[in-house]
Every structure is written in structure tokens, then in C-alpha cells.
Motif scaffolding. Structure first.
Motif, mmCIF file in Angstrom:
data_model
loop_
_atom_site.group_PDB
_atom_site.id
_atom_site.type_symbol
_atom_site.label_atom_id
_atom_site.label_comp_id
_atom_site.label_asym_id
_atom_site.label_seq_id
_atom_site.Cartn_x
_atom_site.Cartn_y
_atom_site.Cartn_z
ATOM 1 N N ALA A 81 0.807 -1.228 0.000
ATOM 2 C CA ALA A 81 0.000 0.000 0.000
ATOM 3 C C ALA A 81 0.835 1.270 0.000
ATOM 4 N N ILE A 82 2.153 1.156 0.167
ATOM 5 C CA ILE A 82 3.004 2.350 0.177
ATOM 6 C C ILE A 82 3.048 2.965 -1.222
ATOM 7 N N PRO A 83 2.835 4.264 -1.374
ATOM 8 C CA PRO A 83 2.851 4.897 -2.703
ATOM 9 C C PRO A 83 4.210 4.768 -3.386
ATOM 10 N N SER A 84 4.176 4.774 -4.714
ATOM 11 C CA SER A 84 5.404 4.621 -5.487
ATOM 12 C C SER A 84 6.396 5.734 -5.218
ATOM 13 N N ILE A 85 5.899 6.946 -5.012
ATOM 14 C CA ILE A 85 6.814 8.075 -4.822
ATOM 15 C C ILE A 85 7.627 7.924 -3.540
ATOM 16 N N ILE A 86 7.081 7.247 -2.538
ATOM 17 C CA ILE A 86 7.830 7.014 -1.297
ATOM 18 C C ILE A 86 9.010 6.095 -1.572
ATOM 19 N N TYR A 87 8.774 5.039 -2.345
ATOM 20 C CA TYR A 87 9.884 4.159 -2.721
ATOM 21 C C TYR A 87 10.931 4.926 -3.532
ATOM 22 N N GLY A 88 10.467 5.786 -4.441
ATOM 23 C CA GLY A 88 11.407 6.542 -5.251
ATOM 24 C C GLY A 88 12.258 7.494 -4.430
ATOM 25 N N LEU A 89 11.625 8.202 -3.510
ATOM 26 C CA LEU A 89 12.383 9.113 -2.651
ATOM 27 C C LEU A 89 13.348 8.359 -1.749
ATOM 28 N N TRP A 90 12.911 7.210 -1.240
ATOM 29 C CA TRP A 90 13.805 6.389 -0.416
ATOM 30 C C TRP A 90 15.008 5.931 -1.220
ATOM 31 N N GLY A 91 14.752 5.498 -2.460
ATOM 32 C CA GLY A 91 15.856 5.050 -3.298
ATOM 33 C C GLY A 91 16.796 6.177 -3.663
ATOM 34 N N LEU A 92 16.262 7.386 -3.886
ATOM 35 C CA LEU A 92 17.081 8.516 -4.310
ATOM 36 C C LEU A 92 17.950 9.048 -3.175
ATOM 37 N N PHE A 93 17.373 9.218 -1.995
ATOM 38 C CA PHE A 93 18.100 9.893 -0.905
ATOM 39 C C PHE A 93 18.741 8.924 0.089
ATOM 40 N N PHE A 94 18.243 7.713 0.216
ATOM 41 C CA PHE A 94 18.803 6.788 1.199
ATOM 42 C C PHE A 94 19.611 5.676 0.534
ATOM 43 N N LEU A 95 19.001 4.982 -0.428
ATOM 44 C CA LEU A 95 19.661 3.805 -1.000
ATOM 45 C C LEU A 95 20.846 4.177 -1.881
ATOM 46 N N GLN A 96 20.648 5.145 -2.775
ATOM 47 C CA GLN A 96 21.665 5.413 -3.784
ATOM 48 C C GLN A 96 23.017 5.803 -3.181
ATOM 49 N N PRO A 97 23.108 6.700 -2.202
ATOM 50 C CA PRO A 97 24.434 7.014 -1.653
ATOM 51 C C PRO A 97 25.098 5.828 -0.952
ATOM 52 N N ARG A 98 24.309 4.906 -0.430
ATOM 53 C CA ARG A 98 24.857 3.799 0.348
ATOM 54 C C ARG A 98 25.166 2.563 -0.493
ATOM 55 N N ILE A 99 24.648 2.502 -1.710
ATOM 56 C CA ILE A 99 24.880 1.317 -2.532
ATOM 57 C C ILE A 99 26.055 1.514 -3.483
ATOM 58 N N ILE A 100 26.591 2.723 -3.533
ATOM 59 C CA ILE A 100 27.705 2.989 -4.449
ATOM 60 C C ILE A 100 28.907 2.106 -4.127
ATOM 61 N N GLY A 101 29.188 1.902 -2.843
ATOM 62 C CA GLY A 101 30.316 1.057 -2.465
ATOM 63 C C GLY A 101 30.151 -0.369 -2.967
ATOM 64 N N PHE A 102 28.944 -0.920 -2.861
ATOM 65 C CA PHE A 102 28.696 -2.265 -3.356
ATOM 66 C C PHE A 102 28.818 -2.324 -4.873
ATOM 67 N N VAL A 103 28.301 -1.298 -5.547
ATOM 68 C CA VAL A 103 28.398 -1.263 -7.014
ATOM 69 C C VAL A 103 29.859 -1.170 -7.448
ATOM 70 N N ARG A 104 30.649 -0.351 -6.741
ATOM 71 C CA ARG A 104 32.076 -0.234 -7.066
ATOM 72 C C ARG A 104 32.785 -1.573 -6.859
ATOM 73 N N TRP A 105 32.408 -2.304 -5.807
ATOM 74 C CA TRP A 105 33.015 -3.619 -5.573
ATOM 75 C C TRP A 105 32.649 -4.590 -6.693
#
Length: 343
Positions: A143-167
Motif C-alpha cells: 500500500a506504500i505509494p510509489s513516490i515514497i519508494y522513489g524518494l527512499w531510493g534517491l536519498f537513502f539507497l543510492q548514496p549507500r549502494i555505491i560502495g557495493f556497485v564499485r566492488w
């Protein structure tokens, strides 16, 4: 002789009676007369069911009507052209359609194992109280709106997943070409990628696949479960030999429905990606696109022809999603689990 209180059974060969032998037990068909309330209720249900087809047909008609100008301008090259230059009549979806498919595939690769293990745990292992809480949590995630997932991915996930992507690109890029990042080891090379968009979409389809799979697993016949235990099977063995084979068709249908949901996701993808009109071959690099994100990002700045082109792109996405959902329904209905739920 027949007593006065009991009517005589019709003899074999009597009008309107099947010709059965005297020793055959033939069930009698009992039909209830349709009352006015039954007829009204049946009519309401029929109208509700047919309205789904009417709404789908109206949507398709609207997209065809509004996209006709663009399709007339470029013809079949709309499906093969990778550029989006509507002023020069040089536009198409050959770049954005594969990118959208790739985002959906990445989402499925991540979401399906998590969803299936969660569904099996809820259905077969979780205590009753915890099971109810987990089911409510899964429904809440859906039931969570799509925009909430998008904002979470943009501001929380993306800065923290860069290290894994670089690995990933450092250790596996040479062996697996599509994990190679060719733009250098800088922070912006790893952001707004197809992979990150796929991770965000995966979180959105996990509740769908989990809920449908759990429902299918719970329909596994109790007699077959007990039979497996009686033959000395462990719970893991019972799940492997009874629950999973029974729910295979339903799980395939759930995955296909999740794929259709991932293909049509708009806002979350639009917030994550950096739009690009090149076919993506390296999923960890900056730059991605999809039909739904293209429509969302270009709609406000479009002229008449550009708007018609976006409608034509929406028509392609509509047809693809409809085919996926129809195929999913067909698979579910042909499976044991689907027949059990229908009964």
C-alpha cells in the motif's frame, strides 16, 4: 411395491430420464428456481465483469486515437528508432523499451527469491501470531505509494549502494562484461543506473509476489501434507515434494504479474534514472530509461506531435503489460493451484 408415501422411481427409458441400469447409482440434479433477487444480483455481477472489458477497451481506443498522428508520421520505425527527436520526425522506442525490460528483469532477479522464501516461511514455518503480523506487514508494503519508494531510493539507497556497485565492477567487471563501468571510478559513474532502479522496483514487487505465492502455498492439500509426514518426511521435505509442486503454476503467474507491475512503474524509476536514449549494455553505469519514465518526464513539455508520440509509446507499454497479465492468468488457471482456488 412402492409405498404411498414414496413416489415411484422413474423406470429406465421413461421420457426425460437417462437409460441407466438398475444397479447404477445416478445422482439427482437439484436446481433452485431463480428468484427476482437472484436475477438482479446476477445482472449486477455480469455488468461489473463486463465493465472491466469495457474500461480496457476504452483505454486502448483512447491510446490508439491519440497516438495515430505519431504512428502515421514515422510508421514502423517507431519500434526500431533509438532517437527521440519529434521535431525532425525521428523518434522511436527502440532504446527505452529494452531498458524498461532490463529494469524489470533486474527487479525480478532480486525480488523473486526473497518473495518465495518469505511466502514459504509465512505459510509453513511462522507461528500463528507472527504469521498474522507478517501478512499485515506485507499488505502494508503493497500500500506504500510509489513516490515514497522513489524518494527512499534517491536519498537513502543510492548514496549507500555505491560502495557495493564499485566492488561489483572492480571484482567482476572483467569476467562479466555487463558489470563493467567504462566511465571511470568517480561517484557519478555509479549513480542513476539501471541496477539501482531495478533494486527500488524490486522492493515494490516483493509484496505482490509474496502475497500471491503465500495464498497459493496455503491451498496445498492437507491430505498430501499429512501423507508426506506419514511416510517419514521432514517439514523441509514436505515443502519440497508437496507445497512447491502444487504451487508451481501459481508462483509462475505471480512472477509474471510482478513483471507486469515492474514494467509499468513510473514515478520511482523517473526519480532514480538519468534519462538516456542509448541501449543499455552495462547496468551499473549512469544512465537508464523506460517507457513509463519517458512519458512522465516528457509529458509537460510536449507539443502536439510529441504528445501523440508519448501516447503511442503508452500504447506499446499497455499492449505488452496486457499480454503479460493474460499469460499469467492463463498459467494460473491451468495449474493445480489455480484450479483449487477457483473451486
Amino acid at each position: 411395491m412402492t409405498s404411498a408415501a414414496e413416489p415411484a422411481a422413474p423406470y429406465a427409458g421413461a421420457p426425460g430420464q437417462p437409460d441407466h441400469g438398475p444397479d447404477q447409482d445416478v445422482p439427482r440434479v437439484i436446481t433452485a428456481p431463480a428468484t427476482p433477487g437472484d436475477r438482479v444480483f446476477r445482472g449486477v455481477l455480469r455488468i461489473a465483469g463486463l465493465s472491466v472489458f469495457a474500461i480496457m477497451g476504452l483505454i486502448a481506443f483512447f491510446l490508439i486515437l491519440r497516438g495515430t498522428d505519431a504512428l502515421r508520421a514515422v510508421g514502423l520505425s517507431f519500434l526500431t528508432e533509438q532517437k527521440w527527436q519529434t521535431a525532425a520526425h525521428n523518434f522511436g522506442i527502440a532504446a527505452v523499451l529494452p531498458d524498461g525490460l532490463l529494469i524489470a528483469v533486474i527487479a525480478l532477479v532480486i525480488a523473486v527469491p526473497v518473495a518465495l522464501f518469505t511466502a514459504i516461511f509465512i505459510s509453513e514455518y511462522a507461528p500463528v501470531r507472527l504469521r498474522a503480523a507478517l501478512i499485515s506487514l506485507i499488505d502494508l508494503m503493497a500500500a506504500i505509494p510509489s513516490i515514497i519508494y522513489g524518494l527512499w531510493g534517491l536519498f537513502f539507497l543510492q548514496p549507500r549502494i555505491i560502495g557495493f556497485v564499485r566492488w561489483l565492477t572492480s571484482h567482476l567487471g572483467d569476467a562479466i562484461p555487463f558489470l563493467k563501468v567504462r566511465t571511470g571510478d568517480i561517484g557519478t559513474s555509479y549513480t542513476s543506473s539501471t541496477f539501482i532502479a531495478g533494486v527500488v522496483v524490486a522492493l515494490m514487487i516483493i509484496p505482490i509476489v509474496t502475497s500471491l505465492s503465500r495464498e497459493v502455498f496455503s491451498q496445498a492439500p492437507q491430505g498430501e501434507r499429512e501423507g508426506a509426514y506419514a511416510l517419514g518426511s521432514t517439514r523441509r521435505g514436505m515443502v519440497r515434494t508437496v507445497v512447491l509442486p502444487f504451487g508451481k503454476g501459481g508462483v509462475i503467474g505471480a512472477i509474471m504479474l510482478g513483471f507486469g507491475r515492474a514494467m509499468g512503474e513510473t514515478i520511482a524509476v523517473a526519480l532514480i534514472i538519468s534519462p538516456s536514449f542509448n541501449t543499455i549494455t552495462h547496468i551499473l553505469e549512469n544512465g537508464a530509461n523506460s517507457i513509463s519514465a519517458l512519458i512522465a518526464l516528457r509529458f509537460g513539455e510536449s507539443d502536439a506531435l510529441s504528445l501523440s508520440a508519448l501516447m503511442a509509446a503508452g500504447l506499446v507499454l499497455f499492449a505488452l503489460t496486457l499480454l503479460v497479465n493474460v499469460a499469467a492468468g492463463f498459467v494460473i488457471n491451468r495449474s493445480r493451484s489455480g484450479a483449487s482456488i477457483a473451486d
